[in-house]
Scaffold this active site. Structure first.
Site, PDB file in Angstrom:
ATOM      1  N   ARG A 273       0.861  -1.177   0.000  1.00 18.19           N
ATOM      2  CA  ARG A 273       0.000   0.000   0.000  1.00 18.19           C
ATOM      3  C   ARG A 273       0.898   1.228   0.000  1.00 18.19           C
ATOM      4  O   ARG A 273       2.112   1.111   0.108  1.00 18.19           O
ATOM      5  CB  ARG A 273      -1.016   0.013   1.156  1.00 18.19           C
ATOM      6  CG  ARG A 273      -0.653  -0.632   2.454  1.00 18.19           C
ATOM      7  CD  ARG A 273       0.450   0.032   3.236  1.00 18.19           C
ATOM      8  NE  ARG A 273       0.249   1.469   3.363  1.00 18.19           N
ATOM      9  CZ  ARG A 273       1.189   2.353   3.584  1.00 18.19           C
ATOM     10  NH1 ARG A 273       2.466   1.958   3.698  1.00 18.19           N
ATOM     11  NH2 ARG A 273       0.961   3.628   3.692  1.00 18.19           N
ATOM     12  N   GLY A 274       0.263   2.404  -0.122  1.00 18.07           N
ATOM     13  CA  GLY A 274       1.038   3.627  -0.293  1.00 18.07           C
ATOM     14  C   GLY A 274       1.116   3.906  -1.789  1.00 18.07           C
ATOM     15  O   GLY A 274       1.457   3.003  -2.577  1.00 18.07           O
ATOM     16  N   ALA A 275       0.791   5.141  -2.186  1.00 13.94           N
ATOM     17  CA  ALA A 275       0.588   5.450  -3.603  1.00 13.94           C
ATOM     18  C   ALA A 275       1.747   5.025  -4.517  1.00 13.94           C
ATOM     19  O   ALA A 275       1.535   4.282  -5.493  1.00 13.94           O
ATOM     20  CB  ALA A 275       0.277   6.943  -3.756  1.00 13.94           C
TER      21      ALA A 275
ATOM     22  N   ARG B 143      -7.346  -0.566  -6.705  1.00 11.31           N
ATOM     23  CA  ARG B 143      -7.699   0.514  -5.757  1.00 11.31           C
ATOM     24  C   ARG B 143      -7.917   1.794  -6.575  1.00 11.31           C
ATOM     25  O   ARG B 143      -7.203   2.026  -7.549  1.00 11.31           O
ATOM     26  CB  ARG B 143      -6.596   0.724  -4.698  1.00 11.31           C
ATOM     27  CG  ARG B 143      -6.526  -0.436  -3.692  1.00 11.31           C
ATOM     28  CD  ARG B 143      -5.596  -0.126  -2.530  1.00 11.31           C
ATOM     29  NE  ARG B 143      -6.201   0.771  -1.565  1.00 11.31           N
ATOM     30  CZ  ARG B 143      -5.520   1.373  -0.585  1.00 11.31           C
ATOM     31  NH1 ARG B 143      -4.220   1.195  -0.469  1.00 11.31           N
ATOM     32  NH2 ARG B 143      -6.136   2.161   0.279  1.00 11.31           N
TER      33      ARG B 143
ATOM     34  N   GLN C 237      -1.792   2.680   9.926  1.00 10.62           N
ATOM     35  CA  GLN C 237      -0.507   2.741   9.199  1.00 10.62           C
ATOM     36  C   GLN C 237       0.546   3.496  10.014  1.00 10.62           C
ATOM     37  O   GLN C 237       1.740   3.214   9.906  1.00 10.62           O
ATOM     38  CB  GLN C 237      -0.692   3.437   7.845  1.00 10.62           C
ATOM     39  CG  GLN C 237      -1.451   2.614   6.810  1.00 10.62           C
ATOM     40  CD  GLN C 237      -2.929   2.930   6.806  1.00 10.62           C
ATOM     41  OE1 GLN C 237      -3.495   3.301   7.827  1.00 10.62           O
ATOM     42  NE2 GLN C 237      -3.571   2.781   5.661  1.00 10.62           N
TER      43      GLN C 237
ATOM     44  N   ASP D 235      -2.010  10.914  -2.241  1.00 11.99           N
ATOM     45  CA  ASP D 235      -2.448   9.847  -3.152  1.00 11.99           C
ATOM     46  C   ASP D 235      -2.837  10.386  -4.514  1.00 11.99           C
ATOM     47  O   ASP D 235      -2.785   9.677  -5.514  1.00 11.99           O
ATOM     48  CB  ASP D 235      -3.597   9.057  -2.529  1.00 11.99           C
ATOM     49  CG  ASP D 235      -3.075   8.215  -1.386  1.00 11.99           C
ATOM     50  OD1 ASP D 235      -2.955   8.742  -0.274  1.00 11.99           O
ATOM     51  OD2 ASP D 235      -2.732   7.044  -1.633  1.00 11.99           O
TER      52      ASP D 235
ATOM     53  N   LYS E 245      -4.476  10.169   3.108  1.00 12.07           N
ATOM     54  CA  LYS E 245      -5.131   9.310   4.097  1.00 12.07           C
ATOM     55  C   LYS E 245      -6.144  10.073   4.942  1.00 12.07           C
ATOM     56  O   LYS E 245      -5.908  11.206   5.360  1.00 12.07           O
ATOM     57  CB  LYS E 245      -4.044   8.686   4.986  1.00 12.07           C
ATOM     58  CG  LYS E 245      -4.520   7.748   6.065  1.00 12.07           C
ATOM     59  CD  LYS E 245      -5.423   6.649   5.577  1.00 12.07           C
ATOM     60  CE  LYS E 245      -4.851   5.845   4.454  1.00 12.07           C
ATOM     61  NZ  LYS E 245      -5.871   4.967   3.795  1.00 12.07           N
TER      62      LYS E 245
HETATM   63  O1  MRU Z   1      -4.436   3.270   2.258  1.00 11.12           O
HETATM   64  P1  MRU Z   1      -2.959   3.481   2.099  1.00 11.12           P
HETATM   65  O2  MRU Z   1      -2.163   2.929   3.221  1.00 11.12           O
HETATM   66  O3  MRU Z   1      -2.472   3.003   0.742  1.00 11.12           O
HETATM   67  O4  MRU Z   1      -2.792   5.051   2.116  1.00 11.12           O
HETATM   68  C1  MRU Z   1      -1.509   5.617   2.069  1.00 11.12           C
HETATM   69  C2  MRU Z   1      -1.479   7.088   2.146  1.00 11.12           C
HETATM   70  O5  MRU Z   1      -2.502   7.738   2.252  1.00 11.12           O
HETATM   71  C3  MRU Z   1      -0.142   7.769   2.001  1.00 11.12           C
HETATM   72  O6  MRU Z   1      -0.100   8.937   2.744  1.00 11.12           O
HETATM   73  C4  MRU Z   1       0.087   8.111   0.523  1.00 11.12           C
HETATM   74  O7  MRU Z   1      -0.168   7.000  -0.290  1.00 11.12           O
HETATM   75  C5  MRU Z   1       1.454   8.589   0.270  1.00 11.12           C
HETATM   76  S1  MRU Z   1       2.650   7.299   0.465  1.00 11.12           S
HETATM   77  C6  MRU Z   1       4.171   7.925   0.040  1.00 11.12           C
END
Ligand code: MRU
Length: 318
Positions: free
Chosen positions: A48-50, A78, A170, A211, A222
């Site tokens: 996870r994480g963009a 997603r 997270q 994201d 998030k």
């Molecule tokens: O639902 P997630 O854990 O994928 O959400 C992650 C976030 O919102 C992060 O802040 C975002 O993706 C940036 S990660 C460098």
């Protein structure tokens, strides 16, 4: 560190993903040999994480040999992080799929180091830095975005305040884990403590990831990020978004057009098999919110820092 945590390992014929659902308790990898398995791993939050989602999807296309069905299934994994669609678009145009996926990965890592350097110039000596969610090595090809800025500022900051990040935790599970490993002083709080600490003058600067950033600078990140930005404005605390250009979506004019993922209710009613809410209760679980550009002090990308972001200023980055 960054190099100690390897969330995505390309093995030529398979993709190994560090199972982030089990952290910090257990370090184990999920092995994917098909695009469908990578799509499922993204959907189920193994990765996870963009930026990490984008990198994993690119390797997913390699495993799917660039078939139409591999693009189709990965694009449905997603909806909010635009890095996924950005990576799939790059892969669609690529002649050598494996080389392109590796380039996406390598460029992300290099971009994070560049953002770390640029972003560190915004962090005051002795700062107490608040961050939300996980934007570290785990959320990217390595090093991290907002957490990369924190890494690059390690020698001068007093410490980090990591928000737990309800409901998926997270912050508590992943950011706290990365910072403890790296020996960066970190204090964990629940999300609803952030305003209190700001009101007591215990937060000097806030750095978060993104994201999807719309053409006007409105930023999806998030859930809980928007509340932090409002609180930061109230208390005069600088609020920075750190994200590579792969997170920008200039095709959409504002945050209103950003699709917001709604996740299963059981993430809110309990955790890992422990249920605290009564059966039959209605639940909402939007995974992201949108922070309007006017609340953002600056956006750090790998090319520049854009203070008081506007459509005109952001367009110049491309
Ligand atoms: O639902 P997630 O854990 O994928 O959400 C992650 C976030 O919102 C992060 O802040 C975002 O993706 C940036 S990660 C460098």
């Amino acid at each position: 560190m960054s190099d100690a945590v390897e969330p995505i390992r390309w093995k030529g014929k398979s993709l190994e993903l560090l199972d982030q659902r089990l952290l910090p308790g257990k370090v184990s990898y999920v092995k994917c040999t098909t695009a469908a398995q990578v799509a499922k791993a993204i959907k189920d939050m193994v990765v996870r994480g963009a930026p990490a989602i984008g990198c994993a999807a690119a390797f997913g296309v390699v495993l799917g040999k660039g078939s139409a069905s591999s693009f189709e299934i990965l694009s449905k994994s997603r909806p909010t992080a635009v890095n996924l669609f950005w990576a799939l678009n790059r892969m669609r145009k690529a002649k050598d799929l494996e080389a392109e996926a590796k380039a996406i990965f390598d460029e992300d890592l290099a971009g994070n180091r560049a953002m770390g350097k640029l972003g560190a110039t915004l962090i005051p000596e002795g700062a107490r830095v608040m961050t939300h969610c996980n934007t570290g090595a785990l959320a990217t090809a390595g090093y991290g975005t907002a957490l990369g800025v924190i890494r690059a500022s390690k020698s001068k900051i007093k410490g980090v305040i990591a928000n737990e990040t309800r409901p998926y935790l997270q912050g508590a599970r992943l950011t706290a884990w990365e910072l403890v490993q790296e020996g960066i002083p970190c204090t964990l709080i629940t999300d609803n403590m952030a305003g209190h600490l700001m009101s007591r003058g215990e937060v000097d600067v806030i750095v978060v990831g993104a994201d999807r950033i719309a053409a006007n600078g409105d930023t999806a990140n998030k859930i809980g990020t928007y509340s932090l930005a409002v609180l930061a404005k109230r208390h005069g605390i600088p609020f920075y978004v750190v994200a590579p250009r792969s997170t920008f979506d200039l095709k959409i004019p504002s945050g209103k057009e950003i699709p917001i993922e709604e996740r299963p209710g059981d993430e809110v009613t309990g955790h890992r098999g422990v249920r605290w809410a009564p059966r039959g209760i209605k639940v909402r679980n939007p995974a992201f919110d949108v922070t309007p550009a006017e609340l953002i002090t600056g956006i750090v990308c790998e090319k520049a820092v854009v203070l008081a972001p506007t459509k005109e200023k952001l367009a110049k980055l491309f």
